[in-house]
Design an enzyme around this catalytic site. Structure first.
Site, PDB file in Angstrom:
ATOM      1  N   GLU A   1      21.837  97.872 -35.133  1.00 41.68           N
ATOM      2  CA  GLU A   1      22.693  96.672 -35.087  1.00 41.68           C
ATOM      3  C   GLU A   1      23.406  96.592 -33.738  1.00 41.68           C
ATOM      4  O   GLU A   1      23.407  95.542 -33.085  1.00 41.68           O
ATOM      5  CB  GLU A   1      23.712  96.703 -36.230  1.00 41.68           C
ATOM      6  CG  GLU A   1      23.059  96.417 -37.582  1.00 41.68           C
ATOM      7  CD  GLU A   1      23.966  96.637 -38.777  1.00 41.68           C
ATOM      8  OE1 GLU A   1      23.657  96.110 -39.839  1.00 41.68           O
ATOM      9  OE2 GLU A   1      24.980  97.361 -38.655  1.00 41.68           O
TER      10      GLU A   1
ATOM     11  N   GLY B   1      27.898 100.032 -43.198  1.00 44.29           N
ATOM     12  CA  GLY B   1      27.817 100.329 -44.628  1.00 44.29           C
ATOM     13  C   GLY B   1      26.372 100.419 -45.108  1.00 44.29           C
ATOM     14  O   GLY B   1      26.061 101.131 -46.053  1.00 44.29           O
TER      15      GLY B   1
ATOM     16  N   GLY C   1      21.966  93.834 -44.520  1.00 48.21           N
ATOM     17  CA  GLY C   1      22.948  93.823 -45.603  1.00 48.21           C
ATOM     18  C   GLY C   1      22.779  92.592 -46.474  1.00 48.21           C
ATOM     19  O   GLY C   1      21.973  91.706 -46.175  1.00 48.21           O
ATOM     20  N   SER C   2      23.577  92.532 -47.538  1.00 55.21           N
ATOM     21  CA  SER C   2      23.383  91.460 -48.525  1.00 55.21           C
ATOM     22  C   SER C   2      23.756  90.082 -47.976  1.00 55.21           C
ATOM     23  O   SER C   2      23.153  89.080 -48.372  1.00 55.21           O
ATOM     24  CB  SER C   2      24.190  91.768 -49.793  1.00 55.21           C
ATOM     25  OG  SER C   2      25.551  91.946 -49.476  1.00 55.21           O
TER      26      SER C   2
ATOM     27  N   LYS D   1      36.389  90.728 -46.822  1.00 53.41           N
ATOM     28  CA  LYS D   1      36.149  91.627 -45.677  1.00 53.41           C
ATOM     29  C   LYS D   1      37.245  91.527 -44.611  1.00 53.41           C
ATOM     30  O   LYS D   1      37.315  92.348 -43.699  1.00 53.41           O
ATOM     31  CB  LYS D   1      34.804  91.292 -45.021  1.00 53.41           C
ATOM     32  CG  LYS D   1      33.608  91.407 -45.950  1.00 53.41           C
ATOM     33  CD  LYS D   1      33.262  92.840 -46.200  1.00 53.41           C
ATOM     34  CE  LYS D   1      32.094  93.059 -47.143  1.00 53.41           C
ATOM     35  NZ  LYS D   1      30.862  92.406 -46.813  1.00 53.41           N
TER      36      LYS D   1
ATOM     37  N   ASP E   1      31.499  95.128 -42.643  1.00 57.33           N
ATOM     38  CA  ASP E   1      32.228  95.744 -43.745  1.00 57.33           C
ATOM     39  C   ASP E   1      33.712  95.426 -43.673  1.00 57.33           C
ATOM     40  O   ASP E   1      34.394  95.400 -44.698  1.00 57.33           O
ATOM     41  CB  ASP E   1      31.990  97.254 -43.731  1.00 57.33           C
ATOM     42  CG  ASP E   1      30.519  97.561 -43.917  1.00 57.33           C
ATOM     43  OD1 ASP E   1      29.974  97.192 -44.965  1.00 57.33           O
ATOM     44  OD2 ASP E   1      29.896  98.100 -42.976  1.00 57.33           O
TER      45      ASP E   1
HETATM   46  C1  5RP Z   1      24.777  97.358 -42.371  1.00 57.76           C
HETATM   47  C2  5RP Z   1      26.002  96.572 -42.117  1.00 57.76           C
HETATM   48  C3  5RP Z   1      26.238  95.399 -42.993  1.00 57.76           C
HETATM   49  O1  5RP Z   1      26.266  94.255 -42.205  1.00 57.76           O
HETATM   50  C4  5RP Z   1      27.538  95.599 -43.727  1.00 57.76           C
HETATM   51  O2  5RP Z   1      27.451  96.797 -44.471  1.00 57.76           O
HETATM   52  C5  5RP Z   1      27.864  94.425 -44.639  1.00 57.76           C
HETATM   53  O3  5RP Z   1      26.987  94.412 -45.714  1.00 57.76           O
HETATM   54  P1  5RP Z   1      27.071  93.309 -46.853  1.00 57.76           P
HETATM   55  O4  5RP Z   1      26.719  92.012 -46.218  1.00 57.76           O
HETATM   56  O5  5RP Z   1      26.035  93.754 -47.847  1.00 57.76           O
HETATM   57  O6  5RP Z   1      28.451  93.308 -47.423  1.00 57.76           O
HETATM   58  O7  5RP Z   1      26.784  96.840 -41.234  1.00 57.76           O
HETATM   59  O8  5RP Z   1      24.740  98.516 -41.583  1.00 57.76           O
END
Ligand code: 5RP
Length: 232
Positions: free
Chosen positions: A107, A100, A30-31, A125, A88
């Site tokens: 994970e 997400g 994720g970002s 979050k 998320d």
């Molecule tokens: C991916 C995840 C991510 O960690 C989660 O969606 C958060 O993403 P971001 O750091 O882009 O907000 O669970 O499967």
């Protein structure tokens, strides 16, 4: 850079400081995790750290390799010392919704193999009750609409009126790194995450759900006034 990205970056960079040479490190997806991986790669290069890393997705493995980190398979890693990953939603007792980015299966496998798990996120979050973010559920492709019906029944049994919807991107169903589909359930509120986790896990065809309960040891949350640390 937006305020949210600055918070993600601050959390990711703070987490990179937790890593010590010699560790096996789980790398999230994720970002926010991107900021962590980049900061870790830079630190490892600058300080000549000896690290082995396990990636929670193909995308993270590619990024990690590109910044000079050594990526190994989970099966070769044994116990992982520290995993750092995004989320998320972060609820009470560091219960999380993840997935997400469709990487929830890998994970959770990496988190469960880790001695310590640190979740990194921007301040938005944080929630009082899980459920605002639609709950991702990874489902085997064969018979997935049948499984989705059984997911809806399980949600109803837990007192949640929601219909699981197949995740679609650019007109096609999203496939995970493991070749499965993702359904998202707009629960709005999840009053009993343990009950829902158990109900979903019991369904044939459900590979994994995005409720991460009792797994995060601490959170590093970027805010406008610095990084807030929360322990479970
Ligand atoms: C991916 C995840 C991510 O960690 C989660 O969606 C958060 O993403 P971001 O750091 O882009 O907000 O669970 O499967």
């Amino acid at each position: 850079m937006s305020d949210i990205d600055a918070q993600k970056q601050a959390a990711g960079e703070a987490a990179a400081k937790l890593v010590e040479s010699g560790m096996t490190v789980g790398l999230g997806t994720g970002s926010t995790a991107v900021f962590f991986v980049k900061a870790l790669g830079a630190r490892a290069a600058a300080e000549g750290m000896a690290l082995k890393c396990v990636a929670t997705s193909k995308a993270t493995a590619e990024l990690a390799t590109s910044v000079g980190l050594k990526v190994i398979d989970l099966d070769k890693a044994g116990t992982i010392d520290l995993t750092v990953d995004g989320a998320d939603e972060i609820g009470p007792e560091l219960m999380l919704i993840k997935g997400g980015g469709a990487a929830l299966l890998r994970e959770k496998l990496v988190w469960e193999a880790s001695l310590r798990c640190v979740v990194i996120a921007d301040a938005a979050k944080s929630v009082k009750m899980l459920g605002r973010f639609s709950l991702p559920i990874e489902v085997v492709a064969f018979g997935h609409t049948t499984t989705a019906g059984r997911i809806d029944d399980a949600l109803a049994w837990c007192g949640i009126a929601a219909e699981a919807k197949l995740r679609v991107k650019d007109g096609s169903a999203v496939k995970t790194d493991a070749g499965n589909y993702i359904y998202d359930a707009a629960c709005k509120k999840i009053p009993d995450p343990e009950l829902l986790a158990e109900a979903l896990k019991s369904l044939t065809g459900v590979v994994e759900h995005g409720l991460f309960l009792g797994l995060a040891d601490e959170a590093l949350i970027g805010t406008d006034s610095g990084v807030e640390r929360r322990a479970r």
